[in-house]
Write a protein that holds these residues in place. Structure first.
Motif, PDB file in Angstrom:
ATOM      1  N   LEU A 178      19.979 108.963  43.588  1.00  0.00           N
ATOM      2  CA  LEU A 178      18.982 109.048  42.677  1.00  0.00           C
ATOM      3  C   LEU A 178      18.403 107.534  42.211  1.00  0.00           C
ATOM      4  O   LEU A 178      17.331 107.432  42.042  1.00  0.00           O
ATOM      5  N   ARG A 187      13.296 113.419  41.885  1.00  0.00           N
ATOM      6  CA  ARG A 187      14.227 114.047  42.825  1.00  0.00           C
ATOM      7  C   ARG A 187      13.791 113.969  44.281  1.00  0.00           C
ATOM      8  O   ARG A 187      12.635 113.792  44.361  1.00  0.00           O
ATOM      9  N   ARG A 191      17.229 118.481  47.426  1.00  0.00           N
ATOM     10  CA  ARG A 191      18.268 118.127  46.464  1.00  0.00           C
ATOM     11  C   ARG A 191      18.209 118.902  44.959  1.00  0.00           C
ATOM     12  O   ARG A 191      17.034 118.728  44.451  1.00  0.00           O
ATOM     13  N   TYR A 193      19.152 117.666  42.483  1.00  0.00           N
ATOM     14  CA  TYR A 193      19.712 116.898  41.274  1.00  0.00           C
ATOM     15  C   TYR A 193      18.269 115.851  40.936  1.00  0.00           C
ATOM     16  O   TYR A 193      17.521 115.663  41.768  1.00  0.00           O
ATOM     17  N   HIS A 194      18.268 115.661  39.669  1.00  0.00           N
ATOM     18  CA  HIS A 194      17.252 115.174  39.116  1.00  0.00           C
ATOM     19  C   HIS A 194      17.688 113.771  38.285  1.00  0.00           C
ATOM     20  O   HIS A 194      18.833 113.675  37.923  1.00  0.00           O
TER      21      HIS A 194
END
Length: 225
Positions: A178, A187, A191, A193-194
């Motif tokens: 990240l 992101r 993935r 996740y951000h």
């Protein structure tokens, strides 16, 4: 030949040294025990390469959008996808044969590794938090396999410690990814996740790390007791 070696990631085979962890608490380094452990290492090395190849084949779309991963053999076009799928299947078959022949008692954990790594590549890697705990479980299966193959004890506390530790390390890797996002991106492709997850991931990494430490202490007390 070089693209094939890159796809196999032989440098990552060092991770399979986790097979020897139970021997630190168990039966030492007797010749027969060491041979069984080495057999498990060979089987898990083939299984891991199978997982890497399958994952890269399935990730080719997102890898081509990544500044570093786009140079991987399948994303760059150095190897074609059909060859990759056949290669992954052949490596999985080789891992199974090696496991049955060289470390037959580790066949169960090896089969679990092959199934779980395939599920990871097919979808679990896209599920929030499921990806990191799956990775923790995959590392831990190596330790379990070492214990089963050699007859060395593997306590529940050690299993919990291992899953928590490697999940924490996987979370740390996600945080690094990240931080490496280019300006304007929230992101990486593929993935779950951000940037908004950073604080939560840091907290979870600390919790998982502490859980691992406590479990290690419990495992040590159980072993000494």
């Amino acid at each position: 030949m070089r693209p094939i070696l890159l796809a196999l990631r032989p440098a990552y085979w060092l991770k399979n040294a986790l097979v020897f962890v139970p021997l630190l608490q168990g039966r030492g380094t007797q010749q027969g025990t060491m041979l069984l452990a080495l057999g498990a290492v060979v089987a898990f090395s083939l299984a891991a390469s199978s997982a890497y190849v399958l994952n890269d084949v399935l990730d080719v779309g997102s890898d081509r959008q990544h500044p570093v991963k786009r140079h991987r053999p399948f994303a760059s076009g150095a190897l074609d996808l059909r060859t990759g799928l056949l290669f992954a299947a052949g490596l999985a078959g080789g891992a199974t044969l090696a496991g049955v022949s060289l470390a037959p008692r580790a066949a169960g954990p090896l089969a679990a590794y092959l199934v779980l790594s395939s599920l990871y590549s097919l979808g679990l890697k896209h599920v929030f938090l499921a990806d990191v705990f799956t990775l923790g479980a995959l590392y831990t299966l190596r330790i379990v396999a070492g214990g089963v193959a050699t007859g060395a004890p593997v306590s529940n506390a050690l299993v919990i410690a291992s899953v928590a530790l490697f999940a924490a390390l996987a979370i740390g890797k996600r945080l690094v990814e990240l931080r490496q996002l280019p300006p304007g991106r929230d992101r990486w492709p593929g993935r779950p996740y951000h940037n908004g997850h950073r604080k939560y991931l840091r907290q979870l990494a600390v919790v998982a790390g502490c859980a691992s430490l406590v479990s290690v202490l419990v495992a040590e007390l159980v072993w000494r007791g």
